[in-house]
Design an enzyme around this catalytic site. Sequence first.
Site, PDB file in Angstrom:
ATOM      1  N   HIS A   1     -67.648  -4.045  85.812  1.00 27.24           N
ATOM      2  CA  HIS A   1     -66.385  -4.304  85.124  1.00 27.24           C
ATOM      3  C   HIS A   1     -65.272  -4.407  86.165  1.00 27.24           C
ATOM      4  CE1 HIS A   1     -63.731  -4.316  81.637  1.00 27.24           C
ATOM      5  NE2 HIS A   1     -62.901  -3.611  82.392  1.00 27.24           N
TER       6      HIS A   1
ATOM      7  N   GLY B   1     -72.022 -16.982  87.011  1.00 30.94           N
ATOM      8  CA  GLY B   1     -73.186 -16.345  87.631  1.00 30.94           C
ATOM      9  C   GLY B   1     -73.063 -16.108  89.115  1.00 30.94           C
TER      10      GLY B   1
ATOM     11  N   ASN C   1     -73.786  -2.403  84.034  1.00 32.60           N
ATOM     12  CA  ASN C   1     -72.779  -3.446  83.865  1.00 32.60           C
ATOM     13  C   ASN C   1     -71.766  -3.323  84.992  1.00 32.60           C
ATOM     14  OD1 ASN C   1     -71.319  -5.562  82.566  1.00 32.60           O
ATOM     15  ND2 ASN C   1     -69.896  -4.035  81.730  1.00 32.60           N
TER      16      ASN C   1
ATOM     17  N   ASN D   1     -72.067 -13.361  90.564  1.00 34.74           N
ATOM     18  CA  ASN D   1     -72.671 -12.048  90.836  1.00 34.74           C
ATOM     19  C   ASN D   1     -74.191 -12.130  90.766  1.00 34.74           C
ATOM     20  OD1 ASN D   1     -70.796  -9.539  91.150  1.00 34.74           O
ATOM     21  ND2 ASN D   1     -69.761 -10.854  89.646  1.00 34.74           N
TER      22      ASN D   1
HETATM   23  C1  GRF Z   1     -67.139 -10.462  86.945  1.00 36.74           C
HETATM   24  O1  GRF Z   1     -65.820 -10.403  87.360  1.00 36.74           O
HETATM   25  C2  GRF Z   1     -67.542  -9.169  86.286  1.00 36.74           C
HETATM   26  O2  GRF Z   1     -66.788  -8.082  86.686  1.00 36.74           O
HETATM   27  C3  GRF Z   1     -67.290  -9.427  84.831  1.00 36.74           C
HETATM   28  O3  GRF Z   1     -67.553 -10.786  84.643  1.00 36.74           O
HETATM   29  C4  GRF Z   1     -67.342 -11.494  85.852  1.00 36.74           C
HETATM   30  C5  GRF Z   1     -68.550 -12.364  86.062  1.00 36.74           C
HETATM   31  O4  GRF Z   1     -68.351 -13.312  87.059  1.00 36.74           O
HETATM   32  N1  GRF Z   1     -68.085  -8.536  84.032  1.00 36.74           N
HETATM   33  P1  GRF Z   1     -69.546 -14.216  87.581  1.00 36.74           P
HETATM   34  O5  GRF Z   1     -70.125 -14.963  86.386  1.00 36.74           O
HETATM   35  O6  GRF Z   1     -70.566 -13.308  88.191  1.00 36.74           O
HETATM   36  O7  GRF Z   1     -68.960 -15.143  88.579  1.00 36.74           O
END
Ligand code: GRF
Length: 190
Positions: free
Chosen positions: A105, A12, A103, A14
């Site tokens: 990626h 989490g 989303n 992000n």
């Molecule tokens: C990120 O690298 C995103 O691109 C991918 O999953 C990862 C999530 O990382 N979809 P976090 O849980 O936000 O640290």
Amino acid sequence: MYKIAILASGSGSNAETIVRHFHAGNAARVVVVLSNKARAGVHDRMQPLGVATKTLDNSVWADEPERVVALLRSLDVDMVVLAGFLRRIHPAIVTAYRGRILNIHPSLLPAYGGKGMYGRHVHEAVLAAGERETGVTVHHVTDGIDEGAIVMQQPVAIDSGETVETLEAKIHAVEYDLYPLAIAAVLGID
Ligand code: GRF
């Protein structure tokens, strides 16, 4: 004020960046984080930020999408943001929030997207192919995997001696800048 729901299965980081970004202003707010994993790190990250989290079993995500939609509607959610959510989004959820589900990626889609291409698998494939550049893509969610219209992309250079770990760290840093910008752009706010 726009209301955002984040869907996350993992650490989490992000999600945390998105919450901190929007909660510093008053144009949008993260009202809930939904997960399919009760022990995901995202729950711990949200606690000090005062954002409620809720876990719904995989069976709900797969077979009872109307419960997810009802929950989102009960919270007046305007936008759904996937941040490391490792389940396919049921078409009924896509239909209910079409154009308002994003989303992120960790590659320059359409390269290195699709089934099985998530997390470290993406970086491993990119390095194994000898690429000199990869990047980050924010895109709309559709019924296909990693197929929706691209909102924003940012390239990341691959240095000699790059490893999955160093690349993952560089990609994450770019994600933290790009995702709030892309969400704001789709919502039409600063
Ligand atoms: C990120 O690298 C995103 O691109 C991918 O999953 C990862 C999530 O990382 N979809 P976090 O849980 O936000 O640290």
